[in-house]
Design an enzyme around this catalytic site. Structure first.
Site, PDB file in Angstrom:
ATOM      1  N   ASP A  11       7.001  91.872 -43.094  1.00 27.69           N
ATOM      2  CA  ASP A  11       5.732  92.119 -42.369  1.00 27.69           C
ATOM      3  C   ASP A  11       4.699  92.277 -42.962  1.00 27.69           C
ATOM      4  OD1 ASP A  11       5.038  95.143 -40.145  1.00 27.69           O
ATOM      5  OD2 ASP A  11       3.861  93.584 -40.611  1.00 27.69           O
ATOM      6  N   ASN A  25      -6.278  84.255 -31.704  1.00 23.02           N
ATOM      7  CA  ASN A  25      -6.692  83.276 -30.473  1.00 23.02           C
ATOM      8  C   ASN A  25      -8.192  83.217 -30.647  1.00 23.02           C
ATOM      9  OD1 ASN A  25      -7.781  85.445 -28.651  1.00 23.02           O
ATOM     10  ND2 ASN A  25      -5.745  86.011 -28.752  1.00 23.02           N
ATOM     11  N   ASP A  35      -0.963  88.851 -34.691  1.00 23.55           N
ATOM     12  CA  ASP A  35      -2.019  89.372 -34.311  1.00 23.55           C
ATOM     13  C   ASP A  35      -2.278  90.626 -33.811  1.00 23.55           C
ATOM     14  OD1 ASP A  35      -4.446  87.856 -31.878  1.00 23.55           O
ATOM     15  OD2 ASP A  35      -4.874  89.129 -33.602  1.00 23.55           O
ATOM     16  N   SER A 118       0.796  79.457 -35.725  1.00 25.51           N
ATOM     17  CA  SER A 118       1.070  78.460 -34.442  1.00 25.51           C
ATOM     18  C   SER A 118       2.738  78.342 -34.287  1.00 25.51           C
ATOM     19  CB  SER A 118       0.636  76.968 -34.747  1.00 25.51           C
ATOM     20  OG  SER A 118      -0.844  77.015 -34.279  1.00 25.51           O
ATOM     21  N   GLY A 120       4.776  80.638 -33.446  1.00 26.84           N
ATOM     22  CA  GLY A 120       5.356  81.606 -32.368  1.00 26.84           C
ATOM     23  C   GLY A 120       4.958  81.268 -30.823  1.00 26.84           C
ATOM     24  N   TYR A 122       2.499  79.879 -29.810  1.00 26.25           N
ATOM     25  CA  TYR A 122       1.955  78.566 -29.789  1.00 26.25           C
ATOM     26  C   TYR A 122       2.553  77.272 -29.935  1.00 26.25           C
ATOM     27  CZ  TYR A 122      -2.814  80.220 -29.541  1.00 26.25           C
ATOM     28  OH  TYR A 122      -4.257  81.215 -29.023  1.00 26.25           O
TER      29      TYR A 122
HETATM   30  N1  APR Z   1       4.330  89.506 -39.981  1.00 27.55           N
HETATM   31  C1  APR Z   1       4.382  88.241 -40.419  1.00 27.55           C
HETATM   32  N2  APR Z   1       4.826  87.360 -39.412  1.00 27.55           N
HETATM   33  C2  APR Z   1       4.885  87.583 -38.170  1.00 27.55           C
HETATM   34  C3  APR Z   1       4.679  89.139 -37.725  1.00 27.55           C
HETATM   35  C4  APR Z   1       4.554  89.904 -38.658  1.00 27.55           C
HETATM   36  N3  APR Z   1       3.922  91.390 -38.561  1.00 27.55           N
HETATM   37  N4  APR Z   1       4.702  89.243 -36.267  1.00 27.55           N
HETATM   38  C5  APR Z   1       5.189  87.765 -35.846  1.00 27.55           C
HETATM   39  N5  APR Z   1       5.130  87.123 -37.094  1.00 27.55           N
HETATM   40  C6  APR Z   1       5.318  85.667 -37.132  1.00 27.55           C
HETATM   41  C7  APR Z   1       6.413  85.196 -35.994  1.00 27.55           C
HETATM   42  O1  APR Z   1       7.507  85.223 -35.895  1.00 27.55           O
HETATM   43  C8  APR Z   1       5.757  83.868 -36.082  1.00 27.55           C
HETATM   44  O2  APR Z   1       6.766  82.982 -36.860  1.00 27.55           O
HETATM   45  O3  APR Z   1       4.212  85.023 -37.140  1.00 27.55           O
HETATM   46  C9  APR Z   1       4.354  83.703 -36.690  1.00 27.55           C
HETATM   47  C10 APR Z   1       3.275  83.141 -35.739  1.00 27.55           C
HETATM   48  O4  APR Z   1       3.529  83.502 -34.356  1.00 27.55           O
HETATM   49  P1  APR Z   1       2.530  84.392 -33.224  1.00 27.55           P
HETATM   50  O5  APR Z   1       2.119  85.575 -33.912  1.00 27.55           O
HETATM   51  O6  APR Z   1       3.107  84.153 -32.101  1.00 27.55           O
HETATM   52  O7  APR Z   1       1.255  83.451 -33.559  1.00 27.55           O
HETATM   53  P2  APR Z   1       0.930  81.848 -32.945  1.00 27.55           P
HETATM   54  O8  APR Z   1       2.134  81.116 -32.587  1.00 27.55           O
HETATM   55  O9  APR Z   1      -0.044  81.369 -33.900  1.00 27.55           O
HETATM   56  O10 APR Z   1       0.362  82.370 -31.500  1.00 27.55           O
HETATM   57  C11 APR Z   1      -1.051  83.006 -31.705  1.00 27.55           C
HETATM   58  O11 APR Z   1      -0.288  84.507 -30.191  1.00 27.55           O
HETATM   59  O12 APR Z   1      -0.355  86.846 -30.622  1.00 27.55           O
HETATM   60  C12 APR Z   1      -0.928  85.827 -30.091  1.00 27.55           C
HETATM   61  O13 APR Z   1      -3.358  86.514 -30.125  1.00 27.55           O
HETATM   62  C13 APR Z   1      -2.157  85.648 -30.650  1.00 27.55           C
HETATM   63  O14 APR Z   1      -2.986  84.196 -28.788  1.00 27.55           O
HETATM   64  C14 APR Z   1      -2.624  84.081 -30.072  1.00 27.55           C
HETATM   65  C15 APR Z   1      -1.267  83.503 -30.254  1.00 27.55           C
END
Ligand code: APR
Length: 168
Positions: A11, A25, A35, A118, A120, A122
Site C-alpha cells: 500500500d 483525475n 487516489d 492508469s 485500474g 482507467y
Molecule cells: N497503493 C498502491 N497501489 C494501489 C493502491 C494503494 N493503496 N490502491 C490501488 N492501487 C493500484 C490499483 O490496484 C491499480 O493497479 O493503483 C493502480 C491504479 O489504479 P487506480 O487507483 O484505479 O488509478 P487509475 O487507473 O489511474 O484511475 C484513476 O481512478 O481513483 C480514481 O480519482 C481517480 O479518477 C481517477 C482514476
C-alpha cells in the site's frame, strides 16, 4: 551514482520516502483507488491544497505537501484513460512518469514511489503500462544520473508485481 529501481508489493500510503505519486483525475479532488487511499491517509488538508491547484491536465503533474503521510510531498499526475490505443494514450502515460520525476527533481526529492498509473479504473493494459513505466523511468534516470537515489514501483497485487519485475 547508479539510482536503485525497486519493485515492491504493498500500500503506497504506508511507504516512508521523500515523495509518492498519486494516480489522480483531472479535478485533483480525490476519487477511488490509490487516489482515495492517499486522500484518506493524508487527511482533509490535502484536499484543501488540491482545491487551490485548479485541476491538472492528463499527462501533467502537480505537487502538494504530504500532510499526515510519512512523506515530504505528494506528486499528483493524471493518467490517460485507455480507449484502445489510438488517442495518444501511450505518449500521455510516458508524460505522467517524466513530468512526475521532473517535478520531484525540481524539489530535490531523492526517493520517489509510483503506483501503477492508469491500470485500474482507467483500464490501461497492465503489461503495456508496465513496459512504459519502467522504460520511461529508466530513460529519465540515464538522462539525469545524479537526480535520484531510489525510484520504487509499489504494486498493489502480487500479479502486478510479477508483471513489473519481468519487464527488467
Ligand atoms: N497503493 C498502491 N497501489 C494501489 C493502491 C494503494 N493503496 N490502491 C490501488 N492501487 C493500484 C490499483 O490496484 C491499480 O493497479 O493503483 C493502480 C491504479 O489504479 P487506480 O487507483 O484505479 O488509478 P487509475 O487507473 O489511474 O484511475 C484513476 O481512478 O481513483 C480514481 O480519482 C481517480 O479518477 C481517477 C482514476
Amino acid at each position: 551514482m547508479k539510482t536503485e529501481i525497486q519493485f515492491i508489493q504493498g500500500d503506497i500510503t504506508r511507504l516512508i520516502c521523500d515523495a509518492i505519486v498519486n494516480a489522480a483525475n483531472r479535478t485533483l479532488l480525490g476519487g477511488g483507488g490509490v487516489d482515495g487511499a492517499i486522500h484518506r491517509a493524508a487527511g482533509p488538508e490535502l484536499l484543501e491544497e488540491c482545491k487551490s491547484l485548479g485541476g491538472c491536465e492528463t499527462g501533467q503533474a502537480k505537487i502538494t505537501k504530504g500532510y499526515q503521510l510519512p512523506v515530504s510531498a505528494i506528486i499528483h499526475t493524471v493518467g490517460p484513460v485507455w480507449h484502445g490505443g489510438k488517442y495518444q494514450e501511450e505518449e500521455l502515460l510516458v508524460a505522467c512518469y517524466r513530468n512526475s520525476l521532473a517535478c520531484a527533481q525540481t524539489q530535490h526529492l531523492k526517493t520517489v514511489a509510483f503506483p501503477s498509473i492508469s491500470t485500474g479504473a482507467y483500464r490501461f493494459p497492465i503489461r503495456k503500462a508496465a513496459a512504459i513505466a519502467v522504460g520511461t523511468v529508466k530513460k529519465f534516470l540515464e538522462e539525469n544520473p545524479d537526480a535520484f537515489e531510489k525510484v520504487i514501483f509499489v504494486l498493489f497485487s502480487e500479479r502486478d508485481l510479477e508483471i513489473y519485475q519481468n519487464i527488467l
